[in-house]
Design a protein around this motif. Sequence first.
Motif, short mmCIF file in Angstrom:
data_model
loop_
_atom_site.label_atom_id
_atom_site.label_comp_id
_atom_site.label_asym_id
_atom_site.label_seq_id
_atom_site.Cartn_x
_atom_site.Cartn_y
_atom_site.Cartn_z
N VAL A 35 19.25 -7.38 -6.86
CA VAL A 35 18.98 -6.20 -7.69
C VAL A 35 19.88 -5.03 -7.34
O VAL A 35 19.94 -4.05 -8.09
N GLY A 36 20.57 -5.10 -6.24
CA GLY A 36 21.45 -4.02 -5.84
C GLY A 36 20.77 -3.08 -4.86
O GLY A 36 19.54 -2.94 -4.85
N GLU A 37 21.58 -2.41 -4.04
CA GLU A 37 21.04 -1.57 -2.97
C GLU A 37 20.21 -0.41 -3.49
O GLU A 37 19.13 -0.10 -2.97
N ALA A 38 20.69 0.25 -4.55
CA ALA A 38 20.00 1.45 -5.04
C ALA A 38 18.60 1.12 -5.57
O ALA A 38 17.62 1.79 -5.23
N LEU A 39 18.51 0.08 -6.41
CA LEU A 39 17.19 -0.31 -6.95
C LEU A 39 16.31 -0.85 -5.84
O LEU A 39 15.11 -0.56 -5.79
N ASN A 40 16.87 -1.63 -4.93
CA ASN A 40 16.07 -2.18 -3.84
C ASN A 40 15.49 -1.05 -2.99
O ASN A 40 14.31 -1.10 -2.58
N ASN A 41 16.27 0.01 -2.74
CA ASN A 41 15.75 1.15 -1.98
C ASN A 41 14.63 1.84 -2.74
O ASN A 41 13.63 2.29 -2.15
N ALA A 42 14.78 1.95 -4.07
CA ALA A 42 13.73 2.59 -4.89
C ALA A 42 12.45 1.78 -4.83
O ALA A 42 11.35 2.34 -4.73
N ILE A 43 12.56 0.46 -4.90
CA ILE A 43 11.38 -0.41 -4.85
C ILE A 43 10.69 -0.29 -3.50
O ILE A 43 9.46 -0.17 -3.42
N GLU A 44 11.48 -0.30 -2.43
CA GLU A 44 10.89 -0.26 -1.09
C GLU A 44 10.30 1.10 -0.75
O GLU A 44 9.36 1.20 0.06
N ASN A 45 10.82 2.16 -1.34
CA ASN A 45 10.37 3.51 -1.00
C ASN A 45 9.56 4.16 -2.10
O ASN A 45 9.28 5.37 -2.04
N ALA A 46 9.16 3.39 -3.09
CA ALA A 46 8.40 3.96 -4.21
C ALA A 46 7.05 4.48 -3.74
O ALA A 46 6.31 3.79 -3.03
N LEU A 47 6.72 5.69 -4.14
CA LEU A 47 5.40 6.26 -3.86
C LEU A 47 4.42 5.93 -4.98
O LEU A 47 3.21 5.91 -4.76
N VAL A 48 4.96 5.68 -6.16
CA VAL A 48 4.15 5.34 -7.32
C VAL A 48 4.84 4.21 -8.08
O VAL A 48 6.04 4.30 -8.38
N VAL A 49 4.09 3.16 -8.38
CA VAL A 49 4.59 2.06 -9.20
C VAL A 49 3.69 1.96 -10.43
O VAL A 49 2.46 1.89 -10.30
N THR A 50 4.30 1.97 -11.59
CA THR A 50 3.53 1.91 -12.83
C THR A 50 4.05 0.78 -13.70
O THR A 50 5.26 0.62 -13.87
N GLN A 51 3.13 0.00 -14.23
CA GLN A 51 3.48 -1.08 -15.16
C GLN A 51 2.91 -0.77 -16.53
O GLN A 51 1.75 -0.39 -16.66
N LEU A 52 3.75 -0.95 -17.55
CA LEU A 52 3.34 -0.79 -18.93
C LEU A 52 3.67 -2.07 -19.68
O LEU A 52 4.82 -2.52 -19.66
N VAL A 53 2.68 -2.65 -20.33
CA VAL A 53 2.88 -3.93 -21.00
C VAL A 53 2.32 -3.85 -22.41
O VAL A 53 1.30 -3.21 -22.66
#
Length: 292
Positions: free
Chosen positions: A218-236
């Motif tokens: 996924v790349g370093e930038a996205l991987n860092n965002a995933i690992e350091n996310a304070l809020v994760v939201t899913q919309l389906v």
Amino acid sequence: MAQQELDMELDKFRSFIGEALAEGGTQHLINFTDEELAVLDPDSLVEVVAPTPHLDAMSDTEREWVLATALRSLVARDLVEVQNIEELDAVLNASSQDGAEPGAEQAEGPGTASGATLKMKTSPEVDLALVLRRTAGHIVVAEQQTVRGSIHALVYVHARDLLLVERITGGGMHIFTLASSATDAAEMLHSLTDPFGVADEDGPVRRLDPQALDGAGVGEALNNAIENALVVTQLVVLSDPPGSLLTTYATENAVWTVLVDKPHDPKGITARSVGTRSLNRSIRDLILAKGE
């Protein structure tokens, strides 16, 4: 009444409400608690995808008592008129004289007391919320996850100018709003995806390989965002066929989106960091995905 006639009546109803919204714009409709909705529409506990977090945490005995309290609350707010109150009082009094606690006998279901069927007349705003909640063409479900728990929201899409937004707090409060546009509905979901207001600027679109969704893939930038996310939201998008899935990752200084165009689509997964305008546009596109 035949299904075709029912559909025609529903279309007229939607048109009427849509015209009213066009004049007044997006507006708050009504609030309910978990237990009030259980009294008003008990079948919705299994037939509607909206969660009931407060009610789900209770035992059967606790539920019976809070449902009785919820009915009193609905009556006090002039949202419900109980048409057979004398019958219910008689049953409850008989139970008390027999030494049993009110509600101890086998009830016929939520909204009943000690075997007596509850006959209710509901207010127009209650009817409107319940009808629109059950008859949407498709639904967008959002779930925000943090270390403190989950918050949910649902958008019931009836037309471009008629959407019912239901926001559900962790304590089981359901806040209903009539939205006159998908743009307005998207703005209401924005706070779930970017609660810190850090969505700043758009980054380049990155197409992801579904077979390599690890850190390197996924790349370093996205991987860092995933690992350091304070809020994760899913919309389906709940529709037939199934619709898109949008996942957002909010950190202290950025918001990333990962969009899956279709379930099991080997090519339709894209990711990018987003600004406020692009984030709202992505949510709006998701709301209008069906038939666009």
